[in-house]
Design a protein around this motif. Structure first.
Motif, PDB file in Angstrom:
ATOM      1  N   UNK A 177     -20.507   0.974 -39.498  1.00 47.71           N
ATOM      2  CA  UNK A 177     -20.986   2.731 -39.214  1.00 47.71           C
ATOM      3  C   UNK A 177     -20.126   2.608 -38.080  1.00 47.71           C
ATOM      4  N   UNK A 178     -19.646   1.186 -36.830  1.00 48.38           N
ATOM      5  CA  UNK A 178     -18.810   2.398 -36.461  1.00 48.38           C
ATOM      6  C   UNK A 178     -17.359   3.013 -36.607  1.00 48.38           C
ATOM      7  N   UNK A 179     -16.925   2.137 -37.721  1.00 44.68           N
ATOM      8  CA  UNK A 179     -15.815   2.693 -37.980  1.00 44.68           C
ATOM      9  C   UNK A 179     -15.268   4.182 -38.607  1.00 44.68           C
ATOM     10  N   UNK A 180     -16.724   3.906 -39.570  1.00 45.09           N
ATOM     11  CA  UNK A 180     -16.931   5.380 -39.734  1.00 45.09           C
ATOM     12  C   UNK A 180     -17.721   6.383 -39.191  1.00 45.09           C
ATOM     13  N   UNK A 181     -17.812   6.886 -38.058  1.00 42.51           N
ATOM     14  CA  UNK A 181     -17.731   7.468 -36.791  1.00 42.51           C
ATOM     15  C   UNK A 181     -16.751   7.830 -36.023  1.00 42.51           C
ATOM     16  N   UNK A 182     -15.352   6.916 -35.970  1.00 38.07           N
ATOM     17  CA  UNK A 182     -14.149   6.836 -35.321  1.00 38.07           C
ATOM     18  C   UNK A 182     -13.157   7.199 -36.565  1.00 38.07           C
ATOM     19  N   UNK A 183     -13.432   7.275 -38.079  1.00 36.03           N
ATOM     20  CA  UNK A 183     -12.727   8.015 -39.077  1.00 36.03           C
ATOM     21  C   UNK A 183     -12.777   9.143 -38.620  1.00 36.03           C
ATOM     22  N   UNK A 184     -14.092   9.555 -39.012  1.00 35.82           N
ATOM     23  CA  UNK A 184     -15.038  11.017 -38.619  1.00 35.82           C
ATOM     24  C   UNK A 184     -13.775  11.755 -37.255  1.00 35.82           C
ATOM     25  N   UNK A 185     -13.619  11.406 -36.419  1.00 32.68           N
ATOM     26  CA  UNK A 185     -12.626  11.400 -35.126  1.00 32.68           C
ATOM     27  C   UNK A 185     -11.848  11.901 -35.198  1.00 32.68           C
ATOM     28  N   UNK A 186     -11.386  11.231 -36.325  1.00 38.12           N
ATOM     29  CA  UNK A 186      -9.260  11.289 -36.401  1.00 38.12           C
ATOM     30  C   UNK A 186      -8.877  12.605 -37.433  1.00 38.12           C
ATOM     31  N   UNK A 187     -10.582  12.914 -37.470  1.00 42.51           N
ATOM     32  CA  UNK A 187     -10.107  14.753 -38.760  1.00 42.51           C
ATOM     33  C   UNK A 187      -9.692  15.556 -37.623  1.00 42.51           C
ATOM     34  N   UNK A 188      -8.823  16.597 -38.366  1.00 46.32           N
ATOM     35  CA  UNK A 188      -8.372  17.181 -37.681  1.00 46.32           C
ATOM     36  C   UNK A 188      -6.636  17.329 -37.413  1.00 46.32           C
ATOM     37  N   UNK A 189      -6.404  18.623 -36.201  1.00 46.93           N
ATOM     38  CA  UNK A 189      -5.396  18.477 -36.174  1.00 46.93           C
ATOM     39  C   UNK A 189      -4.967  17.432 -34.432  1.00 46.93           C
ATOM     40  N   UNK A 190      -4.567  16.461 -34.599  1.00 47.80           N
ATOM     41  CA  UNK A 190      -4.225  15.430 -33.880  1.00 47.80           C
ATOM     42  C   UNK A 190      -3.585  16.238 -32.510  1.00 47.80           C
ATOM     43  N   UNK A 232      -1.905  14.824 -29.945  1.00 49.87           N
ATOM     44  CA  UNK A 232      -0.181  14.584 -29.525  1.00 49.87           C
ATOM     45  C   UNK A 232       0.488  14.934 -30.031  1.00 49.87           C
ATOM     46  N   UNK A 233       0.206  15.311 -31.840  1.00 53.43           N
ATOM     47  CA  UNK A 233       1.877  15.081 -32.451  1.00 53.43           C
ATOM     48  C   UNK A 233       1.457  16.327 -33.513  1.00 53.43           C
ATOM     49  N   UNK A 234       0.263  17.220 -33.039  1.00 49.88           N
ATOM     50  CA  UNK A 234       0.577  18.902 -33.274  1.00 49.88           C
ATOM     51  C   UNK A 234      -0.114  18.560 -35.252  1.00 49.88           C
ATOM     52  N   UNK A 235      -0.155  16.785 -35.690  1.00 51.21           N
ATOM     53  CA  UNK A 235      -0.561  16.992 -37.186  1.00 51.21           C
ATOM     54  C   UNK A 235      -1.822  17.187 -37.869  1.00 51.21           C
ATOM     55  N   UNK A 236      -1.953  18.060 -39.077  1.00 54.20           N
ATOM     56  CA  UNK A 236      -3.272  17.875 -38.864  1.00 54.20           C
ATOM     57  C   UNK A 236      -3.621  16.721 -39.838  1.00 54.20           C
ATOM     58  N   UNK A 237      -5.075  15.551 -39.749  1.00 54.65           N
ATOM     59  CA  UNK A 237      -4.769  15.094 -40.744  1.00 54.65           C
ATOM     60  C   UNK A 237      -5.844  15.088 -41.177  1.00 54.65           C
ATOM     61  N   UNK A 238      -6.112  14.544 -42.286  1.00 52.48           N
ATOM     62  CA  UNK A 238      -7.435  14.111 -43.689  1.00 52.48           C
ATOM     63  C   UNK A 238      -7.533  15.765 -43.567  1.00 52.48           C
ATOM     64  N   UNK A 239      -7.447  17.094 -43.528  1.00 57.84           N
ATOM     65  CA  UNK A 239      -8.048  18.202 -43.892  1.00 57.84           C
ATOM     66  C   UNK A 239      -8.493  18.717 -44.916  1.00 57.84           C
ATOM     67  N   UNK A 240      -7.411  17.647 -45.570  1.00 58.57           N
ATOM     68  CA  UNK A 240      -7.976  18.758 -47.265  1.00 58.57           C
ATOM     69  C   UNK A 240      -7.549  19.497 -47.425  1.00 58.57           C
ATOM     70  N   UNK A 241      -6.789  20.437 -46.473  1.00 59.51           N
ATOM     71  CA  UNK A 241      -5.985  21.334 -46.257  1.00 59.51           C
ATOM     72  C   UNK A 241      -7.794  22.832 -46.347  1.00 59.51           C
ATOM     73  N   UNK A 242      -8.561  22.615 -45.692  1.00 62.71           N
ATOM     74  CA  UNK A 242      -9.921  23.242 -46.341  1.00 62.71           C
ATOM     75  C   UNK A 242      -9.607  23.774 -44.322  1.00 62.71           C
TER      76      UNK A 242
END
Lengths: 503, 158
Positions: A172-185, A187-197
């Motif tokens: 459950x914890x890791x799932x929450x952390x993974x959701x928090x990584x979705x979106x533009x990073x 520090x680097x400005x890279x989009x992560x896991x946005x699947x183009x949405x």
């Protein structure tokens, strides 16, 4: 002296008419949310955040906090009258409270829980006031590495203590952390896991998750119980006061419950629910007639009710002083802080003492309001229980829709909230705790930032996390927390020997 | 026990998908020694470790599965019925959300609530109709008119 001045000034803030009004509104809504079986403080705060957009942050947060501790008062009502705890932390109250109601002492049970809540709550706020200053000062020494370890410890404690299985807590914890990584990073400005949405570029909205998991998911679970059968409401009977004998039996459990509750509340992961269990166990152990527990012992109501209110005050300590909440509900509260652009933590005590102390001092006032709301006026709140469950649950779904839509006016977010609602329902069915996921979601972004900052400072040398005493201590505690469910039964077996079979 | 195995399989699948998606993130390592991938990779590893732990828990718990099978199967038939009903609510809610800005708040919410209350508060026609209509109008006035929350107007508005 400066601190004392800030604390006193906090009363000026809390006593401003507008803030008194929001304290009252928060306490009132908290009580209602506590009484309502289908909705807890986390969902209540989540649903009401959009309503408070545009309010000044101090007033809004005073109201949110009011909902949080107010719900602890209201939760006991349903436990006592319909044997259905409004919140997880009221489960222990139901054991003896419902039996008292059946014996015609509903009035006394409600009275002792309101008085016990008030006394322990006030004690909790005093302790919070005393503990906050030195702890915040200490936390100022924390660098990114220490913060990262602290969050890790908090997450480990919540994962290991909130559910039956550590593995599920960690998932459950890791799932929450993974959701928090979705979106533009950031520090680097890279989009992560946005699947183009495009909607996902800013990440998954915190409220979308909270309303989904706690409001909608809870409604689905409750609908299922509703289909299965309905609980009977016991009419409020007896004077709403205690006899002299009941009072003298209750006072010590209230004191013990208050102390247990506060310290359990401060520790991450333990929180109100475990505090109530511990308080109940303690009362049963030291009672001369432990066999009568479960048949309407007033001690079994007074202790846990005091404990859960003191625990809510205790849980404000890590939230305000460290910026690291230790439970699901305080995680939602922290989410509310962040939405107003306020980062709770030691710096807040220096930057916005008016906000911090205004909030803390409003809790003294809120507790008095809650005592009034819950003693003479409890009869009015009990009427809420007569709203048919089928109607109530339907309305909560519609209110959830308003809440989520009002964030960005986006239908996609509504569908996402529904997905989280289904997820929350399934998690409940599979005994996967939800609190770790929400906590991880709130902390995820900050945790990743501090992790990367620490690594940048050290030049990508991971030993930075074992260089300071604070880090090492926290990491050791983290390991202990995760292995606790494995160690604890062994330890108990080893110390108590084979004759103790009750656990 | 079966559910735990399903959780295990799904979590492993999730970890695999997450690893794959992480590998897709383009990485320009300037000034940031870790880049956007390091933290996610760490998360993926922890998730796999949690799966190992769950597997251990499943194996450990095995010795005590034999509960009364008849009661369990009757229970599961009942459970399946409930699941269908919850599933229905979810689909109905998804449809409500899909129509939400097409037909507007007032029209969709009235119909949505009416259907839900008819099913879950059976037989109380008057109460259900009154609740659906008055809640919808009341909440629209409160949120859209007083609190300034933007709600879609659609078919019916004022």
């Amino acid at each position: 002296m400066d601190t004392l001045g800030h604390i006193m000034n906090g009363f000026n803030v809390a006593l401003m008419p507008v803030n008194l009004w929001y304290t009252f509104l928060g306490c009132l809504m908290g009580t209602v949310i506590g009484v309502l079986p289908g909705i807890g403080p986390a969902a209540g705060i989540g649903l009401l955040i959009p309503v408070t957009y545009g309010m000044n942050p101090t007033s809004a947060l005073i109201m949110m906090a009011g909902i949080y501790y107010g719900a602890m008062y209201g939760g006991s009502t349903t436990s006592i009258l319909i044997n259905t705890p409004g919140e997880a932390s009221s489960v222990m109250t139901a054991l003896d409270g419902y039996q008292m109601a059946k014996n015609g002492r509903a009035g006394a049970a409600l009275a002792v829980s309101a008085i016990g809540s008030f006394l322990a709550g006030t004690f909790g706020i005093v302790a919070l006031t005393i503990l906050a200053v030195p702890l915040a000062a200490y936390a100022l020494k924390f660098g990114p590495a220490e913060y990262c370890c602290l969050m890790l410890f908090s997450l480990a404690a919540v994962s290991s203590l909130t559910g039956k299985s550590v593995a599920k807590g960690i998932i459950s914890t890791v799932l929450g952390l993974m959701i928090s990584t979705i979106g533009i990073d950031l520090q680097s400005g890279q989009p992560r896991y946005t699947m183009g949405v495009p909607e996902l570029q800013d990440g998954v909205g915190f409220l979308v998750v909270v309303v989904g998991l706690f409001a909608m998911g809870e409604v689905f679970s409750n609908l299922e119980d509703h289909i299965k059968g309905k609980a009977e409401i016991i009419k409020l009977s007896g004077r709403l006061w205690l006899t002299r004998e009941e009072w003298s039996r209750s006072i010590m459990p209230i004191v013990r419950g208050g102390v247990i509750g506060f310290f359990k509340g401060v520790l991450p992961g333990a929180g109100a629910t475990i505090a109530t269990m511990l308080s109940y166990t303690v009362e049963k152990r030291i009672s001369k007639t432990p066999e009568k527990f479960g048949s309407g012992m007033i001690e079994g109501v007074a202790g846990p009710e005091a404990a859960n209110n003191a625990a809510t005050c205790g849980s404000m300590v890590p939230l305000l002083t460290l910026g690291v909440p230790g439970s699901g509900s305080t995680a939602v509260l922290m989410g509310a802080f962040i939405m107003y652009g306020i980062q709770p933590g030691p710096l807040l005590f220096e930057k916005r003492p008016d906000l911090v102390w205004g909030l803390v001092d409003s809790m003294y006032i809120g507790n008095i309001m809650l005592l009034i709301l819950n003693l003479p006026l409890i009869g009015i709140f009990v009427r809420i229980l007569y709203i048919p469950t089928g109607i109530l649950l339907s309305l909560i779904l519609a209110i959830s829709a308003i809440g989520v839509y009002s964030i960005n006016g986006n239908v996609l977010e509504l569908q996402m909230a529904l997905m989280f609602g289904v997820l929350g329902y399934l998690f409940r069915k599979c005994d996967i705790p939800l609190a770790p996921m929400v906590l991880a979601l709130v902390l995820g972004g900050i945790m990743e930032q501090s992790f990367r900052q620490a690594m940048t400072i050290s030049g990508a040398d991971p030993t930075v996390f074992v260089k300071s005493g604070i880090c090492i201590t926290l990491l050791v505690f983290t390991v202990i927390m995760v292995s606790l469910p494995v160690i604890l039964p062994r330890l108990r077996e080893w110390t108590s020997g084979p004759e103790d079979v009750d656990s | 026990m079966l559910t735990d195995k399903i959780i295990l399989a799904l979590t492993l699948l999730l970890a695999a998908v997450y690893f794959y998606a992480t590998a897709q993130i383009p990485s320009l390592e300037i000034g940031d020694p870790l880049g956007p991938k390091a933290f996610p990779i760490l998360l993926g590893v922890i998730l796999v470790l949690a799966c190992v732990l769950l597997a251990v828990e499943i194996i450990r718990a095995k010795p005590q599965p034999a509960v009364e099978k008849d009661a369990a199967s009757a229970d599961s038939a009942e459970n399946a019925k409930h699941l269908w009903q919850i599933g229905g609510v979810v689909v109905w809610t998804a449809f409500y959300f899909w129509m939400f800005d097409r037909a507007g708040y007032i029209a969709t919410t009235t119909v949505y609530l009416l259907a839900l209350t008819i099913v879950f508060n059976r037989g109380k026609w008057l109460a259900n109709i009154l609740t659906s209509v008055f809640f919808t109008i009341g909440s629209y006035v409160l949120f859209a008119k007083i609190l300034g929350v933007v709600l879609p107007t659609g078919l019916v508005s004022f």
